[in-house]
Motif scaffolding. Structure first.
Motif, PDB file in Angstrom:
ATOM      1  N   GLY A  33       0.792  -1.221   0.000  1.00 39.04           N
ATOM      2  CA  GLY A  33       0.000   0.000   0.000  1.00 39.04           C
ATOM      3  C   GLY A  33       0.827   1.274   0.000  1.00 39.04           C
ATOM      4  N   GLY A  34       2.032   1.210   0.563  1.00 38.28           N
ATOM      5  CA  GLY A  34       2.849   2.416   0.680  1.00 38.28           C
ATOM      6  C   GLY A  34       3.817   2.635  -0.458  1.00 38.28           C
ATOM      7  N   GLN A  35       4.194   1.583  -1.182  1.00 41.82           N
ATOM      8  CA  GLN A  35       5.210   1.723  -2.223  1.00 41.82           C
ATOM      9  C   GLN A  35       4.761   1.166  -3.571  1.00 41.82           C
ATOM     10  OE1 GLN A  35       8.806  -0.060  -0.709  1.00 41.82           O
ATOM     11  NE2 GLN A  35       8.764   1.103   1.197  1.00 41.82           N
ATOM     12  N   THR A  36       4.356  -0.102  -3.589  1.00 37.97           N
ATOM     13  CA  THR A  36       4.088  -0.768  -4.868  1.00 37.97           C
ATOM     14  C   THR A  36       2.883  -0.173  -5.587  1.00 37.97           C
ATOM     15  OG1 THR A  36       4.988  -2.805  -3.930  1.00 37.97           O
ATOM     16  CG2 THR A  36       3.713  -2.986  -5.977  1.00 37.97           C
ATOM     17  N   LEU A  37       1.746  -0.081  -4.911  1.00 36.32           N
ATOM     18  CA  LEU A  37       0.534   0.413  -5.569  1.00 36.32           C
ATOM     19  C   LEU A  37       0.658   1.867  -6.029  1.00 36.32           C
ATOM     20  CD1 LEU A  37      -2.317  -1.216  -3.433  1.00 36.32           C
ATOM     21  CD2 LEU A  37      -1.360  -1.957  -5.624  1.00 36.32           C
ATOM     22  N   PRO A  38       1.231   2.792  -5.224  1.00 36.45           N
ATOM     23  CA  PRO A  38       1.400   4.158  -5.738  1.00 36.45           C
ATOM     24  C   PRO A  38       2.286   4.220  -6.981  1.00 36.45           C
ATOM     25  CG  PRO A  38       1.593   4.145  -3.355  1.00 36.45           C
ATOM     26  CD  PRO A  38       1.564   2.698  -3.787  1.00 36.45           C
ATOM     27  N   ALA A  39       3.261   3.309  -7.067  1.00 38.07           N
ATOM     28  CA  ALA A  39       4.140   3.308  -8.234  1.00 38.07           C
ATOM     29  C   ALA A  39       3.461   2.677  -9.450  1.00 38.07           C
ATOM     30  CB  ALA A  39       5.433   2.562  -7.911  1.00 38.07           C
ATOM     31  N   TRP A  40       2.671   1.640  -9.246  1.00 42.71           N
ATOM     32  CA  TRP A  40       2.035   0.936 -10.356  1.00 42.71           C
ATOM     33  C   TRP A  40       0.729   1.589 -10.799  1.00 42.71           C
ATOM     34  CZ3 TRP A  40       2.479  -5.078  -9.300  1.00 42.71           C
ATOM     35  CH2 TRP A  40       3.849  -5.421  -9.265  1.00 42.71           C
ATOM     36  N   ALA A  41       0.034   2.239  -9.868  1.00 37.33           N
ATOM     37  CA  ALA A  41      -1.267   2.854 -10.188  1.00 37.33           C
ATOM     38  C   ALA A  41      -1.335   4.236  -9.553  1.00 37.33           C
ATOM     39  CB  ALA A  41      -2.408   1.967  -9.686  1.00 37.33           C
ATOM     40  N   PRO A  42      -0.581   5.207 -10.084  1.00 33.55           N
ATOM     41  CA  PRO A  42      -0.532   6.543  -9.479  1.00 33.55           C
ATOM     42  C   PRO A  42      -1.857   7.306  -9.653  1.00 33.55           C
ATOM     43  CG  PRO A  42       0.666   6.502 -11.564  1.00 33.55           C
ATOM     44  CD  PRO A  42       0.275   5.087 -11.270  1.00 33.55           C
ATOM     45  N   GLY A  43      -2.010   8.322  -8.788  1.00 29.23           N
ATOM     46  CA  GLY A  43      -3.156   9.200  -8.928  1.00 29.23           C
ATOM     47  C   GLY A  43      -4.353   8.842  -8.087  1.00 29.23           C
ATOM     48  N   HIS A  44      -4.226   7.925  -7.137  1.00 29.73           N
ATOM     49  CA  HIS A  44      -5.359   7.537  -6.298  1.00 29.73           C
ATOM     50  C   HIS A  44      -5.104   7.969  -4.856  1.00 29.73           C
ATOM     51  CE1 HIS A  44      -7.339   5.072  -9.439  1.00 29.73           C
ATOM     52  NE2 HIS A  44      -6.101   4.806  -9.825  1.00 29.73           N
ATOM     53  N   SER A  45      -6.140   7.887  -4.050  1.00 29.93           N
ATOM     54  CA  SER A  45      -6.035   8.331  -2.660  1.00 29.93           C
ATOM     55  C   SER A  45      -5.236   7.335  -1.827  1.00 29.93           C
ATOM     56  CB  SER A  45      -7.430   8.497  -2.053  1.00 29.93           C
ATOM     57  OG  SER A  45      -8.075   7.229  -1.950  1.00 29.93           O
ATOM     58  N   ALA A  47      -6.130   6.261   1.006  1.00 26.78           N
ATOM     59  CA  ALA A  47      -7.072   5.283   1.560  1.00 26.78           C
ATOM     60  C   ALA A  47      -7.236   4.100   0.616  1.00 26.78           C
ATOM     61  CB  ALA A  47      -8.426   5.945   1.816  1.00 26.78           C
ATOM     62  N   ALA A  48      -7.271   4.360  -0.687  1.00 31.40           N
ATOM     63  CA  ALA A  48      -7.402   3.283  -1.669  1.00 31.40           C
ATOM     64  C   ALA A  48      -6.158   2.399  -1.661  1.00 31.40           C
ATOM     65  CB  ALA A  48      -7.626   3.865  -3.059  1.00 31.40           C
ATOM     66  N   TYR A  49      -4.985   3.025  -1.539  1.00 30.64           N
ATOM     67  CA  TYR A  49      -3.750   2.246  -1.491  1.00 30.64           C
ATOM     68  C   TYR A  49      -3.679   1.395  -0.221  1.00 30.64           C
ATOM     69  CZ  TYR A  49      -2.105   5.300  -5.267  1.00 30.64           C
ATOM     70  OH  TYR A  49      -1.968   5.965  -6.448  1.00 30.64           O
ATOM     71  N   THR A  50      -4.086   1.987   0.909  1.00 34.18           N
ATOM     72  CA  THR A  50      -4.048   1.251   2.173  1.00 34.18           C
ATOM     73  C   THR A  50      -4.991   0.056   2.144  1.00 34.18           C
ATOM     74  OG1 THR A  50      -3.516   3.286   3.376  1.00 34.18           O
ATOM     75  CG2 THR A  50      -4.393   1.428   4.662  1.00 34.18           C
ATOM     76  N   LEU A  51      -6.212   0.277   1.641  1.00 38.36           N
ATOM     77  CA  LEU A  51      -7.171  -0.817   1.534  1.00 38.36           C
ATOM     78  C   LEU A  51      -6.676  -1.884   0.565  1.00 38.36           C
ATOM     79  CD1 LEU A  51      -9.930  -1.993   2.261  1.00 38.36           C
ATOM     80  CD2 LEU A  51     -10.912  -0.659   0.373  1.00 38.36           C
ATOM     81  N   GLY A  52      -6.111  -1.440  -0.547  1.00 44.04           N
ATOM     82  CA  GLY A  52      -5.571  -2.389  -1.524  1.00 44.04           C
ATOM     83  C   GLY A  52      -4.430  -3.200  -0.945  1.00 44.04           C
ATOM     84  N   GLY A  53      -3.563  -2.546  -0.146  1.00 53.16           N
ATOM     85  CA  GLY A  53      -2.449  -3.256   0.476  1.00 53.16           C
ATOM     86  C   GLY A  53      -2.913  -4.312   1.445  1.00 53.16           C
ATOM     87  N   LEU A  54      -3.939  -3.968   2.261  1.00 56.26           N
ATOM     88  CA  LEU A  54      -4.472  -4.927   3.227  1.00 56.26           C
ATOM     89  C   LEU A  54      -5.131  -6.108   2.524  1.00 56.26           C
ATOM     90  CD1 LEU A  54      -5.148  -5.700   6.137  1.00 56.26           C
ATOM     91  CD2 LEU A  54      -7.211  -4.297   5.958  1.00 56.26           C
ATOM     92  N   ILE A  55      -5.930  -5.825   1.498  1.00 50.94           N
ATOM     93  CA  ILE A  55      -6.591  -6.905   0.760  1.00 50.94           C
ATOM     94  C   ILE A  55      -5.561  -7.794   0.081  1.00 50.94           C
ATOM     95  CG2 ILE A  55      -8.094  -7.407  -1.211  1.00 50.94           C
ATOM     96  CD1 ILE A  55      -9.717  -4.933  -0.468  1.00 50.94           C
ATOM     97  N   GLY A  56      -4.520  -7.181  -0.495  1.00 52.85           N
ATOM     98  CA  GLY A  56      -3.473  -7.961  -1.157  1.00 52.85           C
ATOM     99  C   GLY A  56      -2.755  -8.886  -0.194  1.00 52.85           C
ATOM    100  N   ALA A  57      -2.459  -8.377   1.019  1.00 54.04           N
ATOM    101  CA  ALA A  57      -1.776  -9.200   2.019  1.00 54.04           C
ATOM    102  C   ALA A  57      -2.655 -10.367   2.455  1.00 54.04           C
ATOM    103  CB  ALA A  57      -1.387  -8.343   3.220  1.00 54.04           C
TER     104      ALA A  57
END
Length: 376
Positions: A33-45, A47-57
């Motif tokens: 949520g803190g590194q991979t998703l912002p780099a792969w899918a920039p421009g989102h909030s 909160a979206a990255y944090t939720l995505g990171g938790l779901i991915g884990a």
């Protein structure tokens, strides 16, 4: 691993969760949520990255469970008893009996990595489909990350070194070629020692060059090295006790204590001078009722010692490791309850006939080593 708490059952098999699993979920969730998703899918909030990171884990945790469940299901279909499945920081472990034949060992070993590769390919395809078809960048990035992680997990587990699944494949191949199970287990253990040493060396070199990830690589190598050493020791022990019965290893006569006397009476009596650290207890009928660990007596308050019976201060028989004199020693050791050391009460009917301790097992192993010329 067997001391990890049980959180449920999967396919009828006890499922245990090591304390390191929440750490795994946090680290992967934070990194994703803190590194991979912002780099792969920039421009989102955030909160979206944090939720995505938790779901991915959590999805990664479920994929690890799928990997181990595949081992468990296949083992059962091959007639191999499965004791439990434990998830922990480096993946999972399925505790099971020894395969009856090299073919069964091969199938059980290879099904786990194959499951990871299938899950990885499916997640990768689904992620690409979400991205190109619907434009859902964050969910697509989570699935792509999950796919590549599972593909890496599958390939890594196929490395030919115990305790990895690839080491089991090596073991099955050597067993099939030589017909010698113990030799195959030693070969797999040696390959694990080599791989573990290499990973530790590569990790330390990377760390010295400034790559913090080298510390994780060295940690993985250290675990593989320790596990491989343990597997070689277990293979040597299995070879030493092959074909032996519990009666061949037990010590007799057994020093016991009556379970109905009070703790204070026991302390004041001559039995306290025993050279053993634990004593089996017998009831009025002469039947074994438990195992008294002398170290536990010191924890009993003085005021309770006059009224507390030994049976109430001991480990009850239902929680002790027991066997019959005719039971195979190898099976008895495999089913040993953890936490109390190697102390197995040998019971014939309702009578205590002997006890097997770590010293007895070591003596057998040393005797076998001498007879085999010290090889191993």
């Amino acid at each position: 691993m067997n001391n990890a708490p049980q959180i449920g059952r999967v396919l009828g098999v006890p499922l245990r969760l090591h304390w390191s699993v929440p750490v795994l979920v946090f680290l992967f969730g934070y990194s994703l949520g803190g590194q991979t998703l912002p780099a792969w899918a920039p421009g989102h909030s955030q909160a979206a990255y944090t939720l995505g990171g938790l779901i991915g884990a959590l999805l990664l945790l479920l994929s690890l469970l799928a990997h181990e469940s595949a081992h468990a299901v296949t083992a059962r279909r091959k007639g191999i008893p499965v004791h439990d499945v434990t998830l922990w920081a480096l993946g999972g472990m399925t505790e099971m009996g020894r395969p009856p034949a090299p073919g069964a060992a091969f199938v059980v070993a290879v099904i786990g990595p194959l499951t990871s590769l299938i899950v990885g390919g499916a997640a990768l395809g689904a992620g690409i489909g979400l991205d190109t078809g619907l434009g859902w960048k964050v969910p697509a990035a989570v699935l792509v990350w999950l796919g590549w992680t599972n593909l890496l997990l599958g390939v890594f587990n196929l490395l030919p070194a115990a305790p990895l699944d690839g080491g089991r494949v090596v073991q099955a191949a050597v067993w099939w070629r030589t017909g010698d199970r113990e030799r195959a287990e030693r070969a797999a253990g040696r390959s694990g020692q080599v791989l573990g040493t290499l990973l530790i060396a590569l990790g330390l070199i990377s760390l010295l060059r400034g790559a913090v990830g080298g510390l994780w690589l060295a940690f993985v190598g250290f675990f593989i090295l320790i596990a491989a050493n343990l597997e070689r020791q277990q293979a040597a022990l299995a070879e030493a006790v092959a074909g032996l019965r519990a009666a061949d290893a037990m010590s007799t006569p057994v020093e016991t204590a009556p379970d109905w006397v009070t703790v204070q009476s026991f302390i004041d009596g001559p039995t306290l001078n025993t050279r053993h650290s634990a004593l089996p207890l017998l009831d009025f009928e002469g039947r074994p009722s438990g195992l008294l660990h002398l170290s536990q007596l010191a924890k009993i308050p003085t005021a309770q010692r006059e009224t507390l019976r030994l049976r109430d201060a001991a480990t009850p028989l239902s929680q002790c490791s027991t066997c019959a004199p005719v039971d195979l020693l190898e099976d008895t050791l495999r089913n040993l309850r953890l936490g109390g050391g190697v102390r197995i009460l040998v019971i014939d009917g309702q009578r205590l006939t002997g006890i097997i301790t770590a010293r007895d097992v070591i003596r057998l192993a040393q005797r076998h080593r001498l007879r085999s010329g010290g090889s191993g």
